[in-house]
Structures are given as structure tokens and as C-alpha cells.
Design an enzyme around this catalytic site. Structure first.
Site, mmCIF file in Angstrom:
data_model
loop_
_atom_site.group_PDB
_atom_site.id
_atom_site.type_symbol
_atom_site.label_atom_id
_atom_site.label_comp_id
_atom_site.label_asym_id
_atom_site.label_seq_id
_atom_site.Cartn_x
_atom_site.Cartn_y
_atom_site.Cartn_z
ATOM 1 C CD GLU A 156 -8.913 0.918 -1.635
ATOM 2 O OE1 GLU A 156 -9.582 0.119 -2.295
ATOM 3 O OE2 GLU A 156 -7.729 1.192 -1.892
ATOM 4 C CB CYS A 195 2.010 -17.134 -15.618
ATOM 5 S SG CYS A 195 0.317 -16.712 -16.104
#
Length: 360
Positions: free
Chosen positions: A47, A218
Site C-alpha cells: 500500500e 452511471c
DNA sequence: AAAGCGGGGGG
DNA sequence: CCCCCAGCTTT
């Protein structure tokens, strides 16, 4: 829990947002990334490397890093110079310095185990709110929301959110949305799904809306605004800077100088920087106590940072063999055939590798 | 050539 | 708190 639905945002029709992503992830997401484990050390390392850096770039660095630092203990015990050497080329070197500090903090504060609580994770160096959530979700299955660049892009398009996500108001709205959309379970799969959707379908340019599990709800697709969302960062002129660098060579080695711990290339090894108006031979002689036999310009390099452009002007400086260097703190004669082990920023590596090729 | 990408630290 | 800083890859 039970966050109120943000004002002005319509929920997805039929199947909820998170359900769509989780279902999509099972068949179309990435399942073979090297850090997809429940080992918090490996998840954390990935990460941090993935901050500002894409998966394909990270993979080889991740492997080389783990080879040298297989455990949290080994990383915490290593000199920061070794950590920077394995980070060399990845950029944003504050990440590597914080990584090292974080490893030591986890050893002392948490007995060598990363905490599962994102709030505690976010108190560690180099871990912010989003990274803390990702680490805890992947390592421990904790229910916590991420908000990285992929998520911001997906949200901005899917819900039609206007405004540059870097501004406080837009960022707050996106965080509220991230919290509100978080599923009750399978948060690890959901988190990976957001990253994978953003990285493989809902990309910056040429998004593949035809394959998107969110397409029928969307807002950006419906309104023909996919290309204009998320709202881009306001443009700003970048200043230009110039730097002269001394490439001091003797006996197949180059003189490297460790840079100050903060600022550009902080803590990295670099070439000594010549003052703007200095006479090269005179300055090198005075600064290092070396006898200069020849000075010649090397090809210049233009290096682009986000906030400025740096023109590097390297000068090759030959010195009398056998001369010792005065003021040896932070200075190293580094063999040109061992550049791979040096903690160099990319443009300096380019200069030196070109020199090595030229001189054989 | 321009834009994207999280977190830290200073003012 | 807001603004600036940082380095590479991709488009």
C-alpha cells in the site's frame, strides 16, 4: 453504520452499488497480485509503494524489497540507507523514510504486529486515512472506507460529482459517499473491486463503459460527461530551476554525497551540487581537497517534477589518483560497477549509467 | 507535453 | 486548516 444517504445523490437502480462491485470482482477483478495475502506486513508494504505509483511499476520493486527485508523485524533493524537503496527509482522518497520509521514504531508501540484499528494505523508514519483503511480491510477484514484516486474517479463519474477532488468540499463529499456505500460484509473484496474497476475499466482515458457493472446507473455516462469527470486540477505554471552537478571520477569510482534528510531527494545519494557561479575546478579543490586535472561538460538532462522543471548540467571532473577526500561525512567513493546498490534518484542514475557505458 | 497519484509538514 | 511539496509513469 447507517450513514445517511448524501444529499443530491441518487442510489443505484436495482442492485446496490457495493453488491455490483463485489459480484464484478469475483469474475473480473485481479486475484493474483503478489501482495494479496492476509500478512499485514506485506499488505502495508504494497500500500505504501502503491501510493502515487501504479501496480505494474510496483511489482518488481516489491519483490526486490521483500527479498532484502522479508520481515518487519528485518526492516526495522536495517539502516535507512539500505531502505533507500532498495527504494531507489520509485520516487517520493519520503515514503521510504516513513516506511522505515513506521516499521520501528510498530515494533516498539505495537509489539511487532500491525493494529487492526484504522485509527491506530493512521497514527503511524506514512499511513493516512485511506491507506489505513486499505491495510485493515485487506489484512483483518475491518470495515473501513478507502478513498484513493481510483475511487475518486469512479465516484465522480458514477454519481456525477463536479469539482476538483483536491478541494476540501469535494473531498469531504467523496468521503461521505465512501462511508455511505460501504457494505456490511466482504469489505476486503469490495475494496479490491474499487481499485480494480478504477484501474482496468473506469480509467482516466478511454474507459471501457461497455463492460462496466455500473453503466446503467452511471450519471456521467448518461449525461455524456465521462471525459470531463472527475474535474481536473486547475492548471498552474511550473517554475524552472537549474542545477550544476560535479561528476568527480577516479579509479572507476564516482564521488557521491548524501543529501539532507528532507526536501528533494532527501536522504538519497547524489552528485555534489555546484554553486551557480562557482569555478568548477576551484570549488571542487576547496570543498573536497582534491587536485583537479580536467573538467568537461557532460550531456544535460531535463527532469520534470510536478511543481518545477529541473535542468541538470553535469560536469565531469577528473582528479589526481590517490587523493583522499576531506570532510568524509556523507561522502562516498562509489564504484561505477556497483551503481545498482546506490540510493540514487532516477536522473542521477541516468547520468552515471551513461558515463559508465561510455567509459566501459 | 501534460496529467495522475496520498500523505506530511509548514505557515 | 489550507497550501505546498514531492518523482515517477502513462497518455
Amino acid at each position: 453504520m447507517n450513514k445517511s444517504w448524501p444529499a443530491g445523490i441518487a442510489p443505484f437502480p436495482g442492485t446496490p452499488f457495493a453488491r455490483r462491485l463485489i459480484d464484478w470482482q469475483r469474475h473480473h477483478g485481479r486475484h493474483d497480485l503478489p501482495w494479496q495475502t492476509r500478512d499485514a506486513y506485506r499488505v502495508w508494504l504494497s500500500e505504501i509503494m502503491l501510493q502515487q505509483t501504479q501496480v505494474e511499476t510496483v511489482i518488481p520493486y516489491y519483490a526486490r524489497f521483500l527479498e532484502r527485508f522479508p520481515t518487519l523485524e528485518s526492516l526495522a533493524a536495517a539502516p535507512v540507507e539500505d531502505v533507500l537503496a532498495r527504494w531507489s527509482g520509485l520516487g517520493y522518497y519520503a515514503r521510504a523514510r516513513n516506511l522505515h520509521k513506521c516499521a520501528q514504531a510498530v515494533m516498539t508501540r505495537h509489539g511487532g504486529t500491525f493494529p487492526a484499528d484504522p485509527t491506530l494505523l493512521a497514527e503511524l508514519p506514512g499511513i493516512g486515512r485511506s491507506t489505513a483503511a486499505a491495510i485493515s480491510a485487506f489484512s483483518y477484514g475491518t470495515r473501513a472506507a478507502i478513498l484513493d484516486g481510483n475511487v475518486k474517479r469512479v465516484f465522480a463519474r458514477a454519481f456525477g460529482i463536479d469539482g476538483f477532488p483536491g478541494t476540501k468540499a469535494v473531498e469531504n463529499a467523496l468521503w461521505d459517499l465512501a462511508e455511505a456505500l460501504l457494505p456490511e460484509r466482504d469489505v476486503d473484496i469490495y475494496t479490491q473491486a474499487q481499485m480494480d474497476l478504477g484501474a482496468t475499466l473506469c480509467t482516466r482515458g478511454k474507459p471501457r463503459c461497455g463492460q462496466c457493472p455500473l453503466a446503467d446507473g452511471c450519471v456521467a455516462l448518461r449525461d455524456g460527461r465521462v471525459a470531463e469527470l472527475p474535474t481536473p486540477r486547475p492548471k498552474k505554471a511550473v517554475p524552472e530551476r537549474h542545477g550544476r552537478f560535479a561528476v568527480i571520477v577516479a579509479n572507476g569510482a564516482v564521488l557521491l554525497e548524501r543529501r539532507p534528510p528532507a526536501g528533494i531527494w532527501g536522504g538519497l545519494q547524489s552528485l555534489p551540487e555546484l554553486p551557480e557561479d562557482a569555478d568548477t575546478a576551484e570549488w571542487v579543490a576547496r570543498r573536497f581537497g582534491l587536485t583537479v586535472t580536467r573538467v568537461a561538460p557532460l550531456p544535460g538532462l531535463r527532469h520534470v517534477f510536478t511543481h518545477f522543471v529541473l535542468h541538470l548540467a553535469p560536469e565531469r571532473v577528473e582528479v589526481a589518483a590517490g587523493d583522499g577526500v576531506r570532510d568524509a561525512d556523507g561522502l562516498d567513493w562509489w564504484p561505477l560497477d556497483a551503481l545498482a546498490d546506490a540510493a540514487l534518484p532516477t536522473p542521477v542514475r541516468k547520468v552515471l549509467e551513461a558515463l559508465q557505458r561510455a567509459t566501459g
